[in-house]
Design an enzyme around this catalytic site. Sequence first.
Site, PDB file in Angstrom:
ATOM      1  N   LYS A  53       1.107  -1.156   0.224  1.00  0.00           N
ATOM      2  CA  LYS A  53       0.287   0.152  -0.184  1.00  0.00           C
ATOM      3  C   LYS A  53       0.899   1.887   0.016  1.00  0.00           C
ATOM      4  O   LYS A  53       0.708   2.332  -1.025  1.00  0.00           O
ATOM      5  CB  LYS A  53      -0.885  -0.201   1.244  1.00  0.00           C
ATOM      6  CG  LYS A  53      -2.016  -1.071   1.012  1.00  0.00           C
ATOM      7  CD  LYS A  53      -2.902  -1.089   2.431  1.00  0.00           C
ATOM      8  CE  LYS A  53      -3.426  -2.574   2.215  1.00  0.00           C
ATOM      9  NZ  LYS A  53      -4.437  -3.304   3.365  1.00  0.00           N
ATOM     10  N   GLN A  97      -4.889  -1.506   9.203  1.00  0.00           N
ATOM     11  CA  GLN A  97      -4.361  -2.905   9.272  1.00  0.00           C
ATOM     12  C   GLN A  97      -5.090  -4.563   9.885  1.00  0.00           C
ATOM     13  O   GLN A  97      -4.929  -3.988  11.300  1.00  0.00           O
ATOM     14  CB  GLN A  97      -2.872  -3.258   8.856  1.00  0.00           C
ATOM     15  CG  GLN A  97      -2.626  -4.883   8.004  1.00  0.00           C
ATOM     16  CD  GLN A  97      -3.021  -4.415   6.744  1.00  0.00           C
ATOM     17  OE1 GLN A  97      -3.460  -3.057   5.533  1.00  0.00           O
ATOM     18  NE2 GLN A  97      -2.970  -5.980   6.068  1.00  0.00           N
ATOM     19  N   ASP A 120     -10.989   2.686   4.099  1.00  0.00           N
ATOM     20  CA  ASP A 120     -11.275   1.200   4.164  1.00  0.00           C
ATOM     21  C   ASP A 120     -12.609   0.517   3.722  1.00  0.00           C
ATOM     22  O   ASP A 120     -12.838  -0.774   2.630  1.00  0.00           O
ATOM     23  CB  ASP A 120     -11.429  -0.126   5.363  1.00  0.00           C
ATOM     24  CG  ASP A 120      -9.927  -0.817   4.993  1.00  0.00           C
ATOM     25  OD1 ASP A 120      -9.268  -1.001   3.994  1.00  0.00           O
ATOM     26  OD2 ASP A 120      -9.074  -1.001   5.956  1.00  0.00           O
TER      27      ASP A 120
HETATM   28  N1  GUN Z   1      -5.890  -7.190   5.871  1.00  0.00           N
HETATM   29  C1  GUN Z   1      -6.079  -7.309   4.372  1.00  0.00           C
HETATM   30  N2  GUN Z   1      -6.566  -7.262   3.712  1.00  0.00           N
HETATM   31  C2  GUN Z   1      -7.156  -5.907   4.230  1.00  0.00           C
HETATM   32  C3  GUN Z   1      -8.111  -4.708   3.705  1.00  0.00           C
HETATM   33  O1  GUN Z   1      -7.875  -4.619   2.552  1.00  0.00           O
HETATM   34  N3  GUN Z   1      -7.881  -3.688   4.550  1.00  0.00           N
HETATM   35  C4  GUN Z   1      -6.862  -3.764   5.740  1.00  0.00           C
HETATM   36  N4  GUN Z   1      -7.824  -3.020   6.656  1.00  0.00           N
HETATM   37  N5  GUN Z   1      -6.051  -4.513   6.308  1.00  0.00           N
HETATM   38  C5  GUN Z   1      -6.976  -5.823   5.813  1.00  0.00           C
END
Ligand code: GUN
Length: 288
Positions: A53, A97, A120
């Site tokens: 990211k 996350q 998200d």
């Molecule tokens: N963990 C795995 N995929 C994601 C996601 O798209 N967002 C978040 N916040 N955690 C994750």
Amino acid sequence: MVARIIDGKRLGAEIEEELKSRVSRMVSSSRAPHLVVVIVGDDPASHVYVRNKERACKRIGIRSTRYDLPGDSVQDDLVSLIQELNDDQDVDGILVQSPLPSSFDEIGITEMIRPDKDVDGFHPINLGRIVTGKTDGMLPCTPSGIMRMLESTGESLAGKKALVIGRSRIVGMPAALLLAQRGIDATVTIAHSRSKELELLCRDSDVLIAAVGRPGMVPREWVKDGAIVIDVGINRVKSEGGSKLIGDVDEGASEYAKWITPVPGGVGPMTISMLMTNTVRAAESRLC
Ligand code: GUN
């Protein structure tokens, strides 16, 4: 039939190009969008996701800040940080996350993030907006990535039978709602661990979305001739040279499907592109 590939990496790169120009317009008029990512503990897979990211932010020109909280942090530490970030005018997007250590109330944390900074798209207000037919806000990233991939095929889904396997809050359920929305008009079935006759459901489906996280759980023979297959699974399995990533759908399904997403290089990169899209959108609505 040999399936055509829905290339998430290429589609994601196209989306990034468009975002770059929006970001550079924002930089000349005010400032770059700012995403804050919070990670708690040292789960190796989560660290890889977060790094990806951050790299995407860098490519596009989005400022990113990362907070690493130690694994023995408590809910209150995270709550105070989110309150601070919610109030900070310089922060456009907040992502915590997942998964959090088991002592945390993850849903409670999601509900604390200001909905307009919830890049998200997991806040109940943002998920609930989908039910009301509003799809112009913070959409959850994997489901919106799936919709962009389906759109890229140019196939009409109106009246088609779509099967979503998996009913998670963040993938299966919102993906089903988006498929059934007015204008897309698929006829949607949601299957889950208690569903009976999954094979029959799969064989009858024009669109198959597999979002379970179980390697190869859909055998190739279950895929209807000419179906569109979106494989959300990213499962690490042992292979000769060490390990490799495979999806929830047997790779051989490309002999039956008309369109299929690869793993890796399908839904994964699109999820990141949609996160970047939400971040730019959140910043534009604050600054423009
Ligand atoms: N963990 C795995 N995929 C994601 C996601 O798209 N967002 C978040 N916040 N955690 C994750």
